[in-house]
Design a protein around this motif. Structure first.
Motif, PDB file in Angstrom:
ATOM      1  N   MET A  47       0.809  -1.204   0.000  1.00 46.37           N
ATOM      2  CA  MET A  47       0.000   0.000   0.000  1.00 46.37           C
ATOM      3  C   MET A  47       0.850   1.264   0.000  1.00 46.37           C
ATOM      4  SD  MET A  47      -2.957  -0.991  -0.363  1.00 46.37           S
ATOM      5  CE  MET A  47      -4.267   0.086   0.077  1.00 46.37           C
ATOM      6  N   MET A  48       2.141   1.152   0.253  1.00 48.24           N
ATOM      7  CA  MET A  48       2.996   2.332   0.281  1.00 48.24           C
ATOM      8  C   MET A  48       2.974   3.045  -1.065  1.00 48.24           C
ATOM      9  SD  MET A  48       5.055   4.337   1.878  1.00 48.24           S
ATOM     10  CE  MET A  48       5.754   3.526   3.287  1.00 48.24           C
ATOM     11  N   LEU A  49       3.003   2.299  -2.150  1.00 47.38           N
ATOM     12  CA  LEU A  49       3.041   2.924  -3.458  1.00 47.38           C
ATOM     13  C   LEU A  49       1.754   3.669  -3.778  1.00 47.38           C
ATOM     14  CD1 LEU A  49       4.727   0.175  -5.635  1.00 47.38           C
ATOM     15  CD2 LEU A  49       5.731   2.282  -4.792  1.00 47.38           C
ATOM     16  N   LYS A  50       0.638   3.130  -3.380  1.00 49.24           N
ATOM     17  CA  LYS A  50      -0.633   3.729  -3.742  1.00 49.24           C
ATOM     18  C   LYS A  50      -1.022   4.880  -2.828  1.00 49.24           C
ATOM     19  CE  LYS A  50      -5.379   2.852  -4.864  1.00 49.24           C
ATOM     20  NZ  LYS A  50      -6.413   1.908  -5.089  1.00 49.24           N
ATOM     21  N   GLU A  51      -0.884   4.681  -1.538  1.00 47.99           N
ATOM     22  CA  GLU A  51      -1.416   5.657  -0.589  1.00 47.99           C
ATOM     23  C   GLU A  51      -0.340   6.375   0.210  1.00 47.99           C
ATOM     24  OE1 GLU A  51      -4.211   3.424   1.706  1.00 47.99           O
ATOM     25  OE2 GLU A  51      -5.335   2.822  -0.062  1.00 47.99           O
ATOM     26  N   ASN A  52       0.929   6.102  -0.091  1.00 47.98           N
ATOM     27  CA  ASN A  52       2.054   6.721   0.587  1.00 47.98           C
ATOM     28  C   ASN A  52       1.972   6.538   2.102  1.00 47.98           C
ATOM     29  OD1 ASN A  52       4.538   7.941   0.482  1.00 47.98           O
ATOM     30  ND2 ASN A  52       3.698   9.983   0.780  1.00 47.98           N
ATOM     31  N   ARG A  53       1.496   5.375   2.505  1.00 49.40           N
ATOM     32  CA  ARG A  53       1.456   5.052   3.932  1.00 49.40           C
ATOM     33  C   ARG A  53       1.827   3.589   4.076  1.00 49.40           C
ATOM     34  NH1 ARG A  53      -3.356   2.325   5.337  1.00 49.40           N
ATOM     35  NH2 ARG A  53      -4.873   2.405   3.670  1.00 49.40           N
ATOM     36  N   LEU A  54       2.460   3.297   5.179  1.00 50.84           N
ATOM     37  CA  LEU A  54       2.906   1.934   5.440  1.00 50.84           C
ATOM     38  C   LEU A  54       1.786   1.168   6.116  1.00 50.84           C
ATOM     39  CD1 LEU A  54       5.437   0.233   5.092  1.00 50.84           C
ATOM     40  CD2 LEU A  54       6.081   0.852   7.406  1.00 50.84           C
ATOM     41  N   THR A  55       1.430   0.024   5.551  1.00 54.44           N
ATOM     42  CA  THR A  55       0.425  -0.834   6.166  1.00 54.44           C
ATOM     43  C   THR A  55       0.946  -2.255   6.160  1.00 54.44           C
ATOM     44  OG1 THR A  55      -0.704  -1.178   4.066  1.00 54.44           O
ATOM     45  CG2 THR A  55      -1.544   0.587   5.457  1.00 54.44           C
ATOM     46  N   LEU A  56       0.485  -3.034   7.114  1.00 51.98           N
ATOM     47  CA  LEU A  56       0.845  -4.433   7.175  1.00 51.98           C
ATOM     48  C   LEU A  56      -0.054  -5.193   6.217  1.00 51.98           C
ATOM     49  CD1 LEU A  56       2.480  -6.676   8.499  1.00 51.98           C
ATOM     50  CD2 LEU A  56       0.724  -6.815  10.252  1.00 51.98           C
ATOM     51  N   VAL A  87      -1.879   2.348  -9.626  1.00 54.43           N
ATOM     52  CA  VAL A  87      -0.966   3.199  -8.885  1.00 54.43           C
ATOM     53  C   VAL A  87      -0.423   4.256  -9.833  1.00 54.43           C
ATOM     54  CG1 VAL A  87       1.197   3.240  -7.586  1.00 54.43           C
ATOM     55  CG2 VAL A  87      -0.332   1.289  -7.368  1.00 54.43           C
ATOM     56  N   VAL A  88      -0.329   5.496  -9.360  1.00 55.25           N
ATOM     57  CA  VAL A  88       0.265   6.569 -10.147  1.00 55.25           C
ATOM     58  C   VAL A  88       1.588   6.942  -9.491  1.00 55.25           C
ATOM     59  CG1 VAL A  88       0.012   8.916 -11.006  1.00 55.25           C
ATOM     60  CG2 VAL A  88      -1.988   7.417 -10.877  1.00 55.25           C
ATOM     61  N   ILE A  89       2.664   6.831 -10.274  1.00 52.17           N
ATOM     62  CA  ILE A  89       3.996   7.176  -9.795  1.00 52.17           C
ATOM     63  C   ILE A  89       4.590   8.144 -10.801  1.00 52.17           C
ATOM     64  CG2 ILE A  89       6.296   6.318  -9.215  1.00 52.17           C
ATOM     65  CD1 ILE A  89       4.962   3.583  -8.660  1.00 52.17           C
ATOM     66  N   ASN A  90       4.946   9.335 -10.339  1.00 49.16           N
ATOM     67  CA  ASN A  90       5.501  10.373 -11.216  1.00 49.16           C
ATOM     68  C   ASN A  90       4.623  10.596 -12.446  1.00 49.16           C
ATOM     69  OD1 ASN A  90       7.649  10.758  -9.484  1.00 49.16           O
ATOM     70  ND2 ASN A  90       8.955   9.317 -10.563  1.00 49.16           N
ATOM     71  N   GLN A  91       3.351  10.696 -12.230  1.00 50.89           N
ATOM     72  CA  GLN A  91       2.343  10.997 -13.250  1.00 50.89           C
ATOM     73  C   GLN A  91       2.192   9.891 -14.291  1.00 50.89           C
ATOM     74  OE1 GLN A  91       3.460  14.860 -14.731  1.00 50.89           O
ATOM     75  NE2 GLN A  91       2.877  15.882 -12.847  1.00 50.89           N
ATOM     76  N   ILE A  92       2.667   8.702 -13.988  1.00 52.17           N
ATOM     77  CA  ILE A  92       2.488   7.556 -14.874  1.00 52.17           C
ATOM     78  C   ILE A  92       1.599   6.557 -14.153  1.00 52.17           C
ATOM     79  CG2 ILE A  92       3.621   5.658 -16.084  1.00 52.17           C
ATOM     80  CD1 ILE A  92       6.091   7.495 -16.280  1.00 52.17           C
ATOM     81  N   LYS A  93       0.585   6.093 -14.853  1.00 52.14           N
ATOM     82  CA  LYS A  93      -0.366   5.166 -14.263  1.00 52.14           C
ATOM     83  C   LYS A  93       0.072   3.727 -14.531  1.00 52.14           C
ATOM     84  CE  LYS A  93      -4.551   6.436 -14.845  1.00 52.14           C
ATOM     85  NZ  LYS A  93      -5.892   6.701 -15.396  1.00 52.14           N
ATOM     86  N   TYR A  94       0.193   2.954 -13.461  1.00 50.64           N
ATOM     87  CA  TYR A  94       0.553   1.545 -13.543  1.00 50.64           C
ATOM     88  C   TYR A  94      -0.616   0.710 -13.040  1.00 50.64           C
ATOM     89  CZ  TYR A  94       5.446   3.094 -13.806  1.00 50.64           C
ATOM     90  OH  TYR A  94       6.619   3.693 -14.178  1.00 50.64           O
ATOM     91  N   GLN A  95      -0.919  -0.346 -13.735  1.00 51.54           N
ATOM     92  CA  GLN A  95      -1.869  -1.345 -13.241  1.00 51.54           C
ATOM     93  C   GLN A  95      -1.015  -2.470 -12.686  1.00 51.54           C
ATOM     94  OE1 GLN A  95      -5.237  -0.874 -13.250  1.00 51.54           O
ATOM     95  NE2 GLN A  95      -5.354  -2.678 -11.965  1.00 51.54           N
TER      96      GLN A  95
END
Length: 158
Positions: free
Chosen positions: A1-10, A22-30
């Motif tokens: 979940m870190m990549l999607k919501e920028n929070r650490l979850t178990l 997930v969007v990373i640097n304005q690029i959408k990844y499935q």
């Protein structure tokens, strides 16, 4: 979940694929997380036709699973249908004092025989494989892997 919501979850181990956008640097990844448990690994082949890249994550602290990770990674790297697909291999949890360094990580997984791809490299001449040591907890290393994937995709489009 870190990549999607920028929070650490178990995240509990799962035995079925999960999919997230997930969007990373304005690029959408499935992203399709198929899991790494033995029962989940049996399903990996079912998804190969749909992938544009492989992101293979290994706990860099858990030496007891390196042999299994190496075996599974070698099988996937040997698949003819994936010969031109980029592979990003993350050695996660490098924030732990028990984590191996990059050199040992590559040797344990049999990746020392691959020449890492880097910025400016010709993807046509090298197998697209790159190792990134990272810590999701410290938010270090994984963005570089996705940046390299975006470079690969943009070169294929041009």
């Amino acid at each position: 979940m870190m990549l999607k919501e920028n929070r650490l979850t178990l995240i509990c181990s799962h035995f079925y694929p999960t999919s997230e956008e997930v969007v990373i640097n304005q690029i959408k990844y499935q992203i399709l997380d198929t899991g790494g448990q033995e029962v989940a690994r049996k399903l990996w082949k079912n998804y190969l036709e749909q992938v544009n890249a492989i992101v293979f994550v290994v706990d860099a602290c858990d030496r007891s699973r390196f042999d299994t990770a190496k075996y599974e990674l070698e099988k996937v790297l040997a698949m003819e249908e994936l010969k031109n697909i980029p592979f990003v291999i993350f050695g996660n949890k490098i924030d732990s004092p028990y984590a191996v360094n990059e050199e040992e990580f590559k040797a344990c997984l049999g990746l020392d025989k691959f020449n890492d791809i880097g910025q400016g490299d010709s993807f046509e001449k090298k197998r697209p494989v790159k190792v990134f040591m990272c810590s999701v907890f410290l938010r270090f290393g994984f963005l570089e892997g996705f940046n390299l994937l975006s470079q690969f995709f943009f070169r294929r489009i041009l």
